[in-house]
Motif scaffolding. Structure first.
Motif, short mmCIF file in Angstrom:
data_model
loop_
_atom_site.label_atom_id
_atom_site.label_comp_id
_atom_site.label_asym_id
_atom_site.label_seq_id
_atom_site.Cartn_x
_atom_site.Cartn_y
_atom_site.Cartn_z
N PRO A 79 32.43 -36.60 -10.81
CA PRO A 79 31.90 -35.79 -9.71
C PRO A 79 31.51 -34.40 -10.18
O PRO A 79 32.16 -33.78 -11.01
CB PRO A 79 33.04 -35.74 -8.70
CG PRO A 79 34.25 -36.17 -9.42
CD PRO A 79 33.82 -36.96 -10.61
N LYS A 80 30.44 -33.92 -9.60
CA LYS A 80 29.94 -32.59 -9.95
C LYS A 80 30.30 -31.60 -8.85
O LYS A 80 30.53 -31.98 -7.71
CB LYS A 80 28.43 -32.65 -10.12
CG LYS A 80 27.98 -33.73 -11.11
CD LYS A 80 26.88 -33.28 -11.98
CE LYS A 80 26.42 -34.23 -13.02
NZ LYS A 80 27.13 -35.39 -13.32
N ALA A 81 30.34 -30.34 -9.18
CA ALA A 81 30.64 -29.31 -8.20
C ALA A 81 29.50 -29.24 -7.18
O ALA A 81 28.33 -29.35 -7.54
CB ALA A 81 30.79 -27.95 -8.88
N PRO A 82 29.83 -29.09 -5.91
CA PRO A 82 28.76 -29.03 -4.90
C PRO A 82 27.89 -27.80 -5.08
O PRO A 82 28.37 -26.71 -5.37
CB PRO A 82 29.52 -28.97 -3.58
CG PRO A 82 30.87 -28.45 -3.93
CD PRO A 82 31.15 -28.91 -5.33
N GLN A 83 26.60 -28.01 -4.91
CA GLN A 83 25.64 -26.93 -5.03
C GLN A 83 25.50 -26.22 -3.69
O GLN A 83 25.55 -26.87 -2.65
CB GLN A 83 24.27 -27.48 -5.46
CG GLN A 83 24.28 -28.14 -6.81
CD GLN A 83 24.49 -27.13 -7.93
OE1 GLN A 83 24.09 -25.99 -7.83
NE2 GLN A 83 25.13 -27.56 -9.00
#
Length: 71
Positions: A36-40
């Motif tokens: 999972p990536k950090a929310p933009q």
């Protein structure tokens, strides 16, 4: 077969070692792609020189969104 390495007292064929390392690299690559990536943030940050300017920009954006919803 071609050859083997002795690991922990067992003879491991070279083709099994190569398949293990290829699988490990593929699993590591899949994990790095799927983690999972950090929310933009939804909007870019406002670069204002003063608080009044920032308030004006925010108010302008809110009015533009209201007008967009009407159309």
């Amino acid at each position: 077969m071609a050859g083997h390495y002795t690991i922990a007292g067992k003879k491991i064929p070279t083709y099994k070692l190569s398949m293990f390392f290829i699988g490990a690299y593929a699993a590591a690559g899949a994990y790095s792609v799927m983690k999972p990536k950090a929310p933009q943030p939804a909007t870019p940050p406002i670069q204002a020189s003063s608080a009044d300017e920032e308030a004006f920009i925010r108010e302008f954006l809110q009015q533009a969104e209201v007008e967009e919803k009407k159309n």
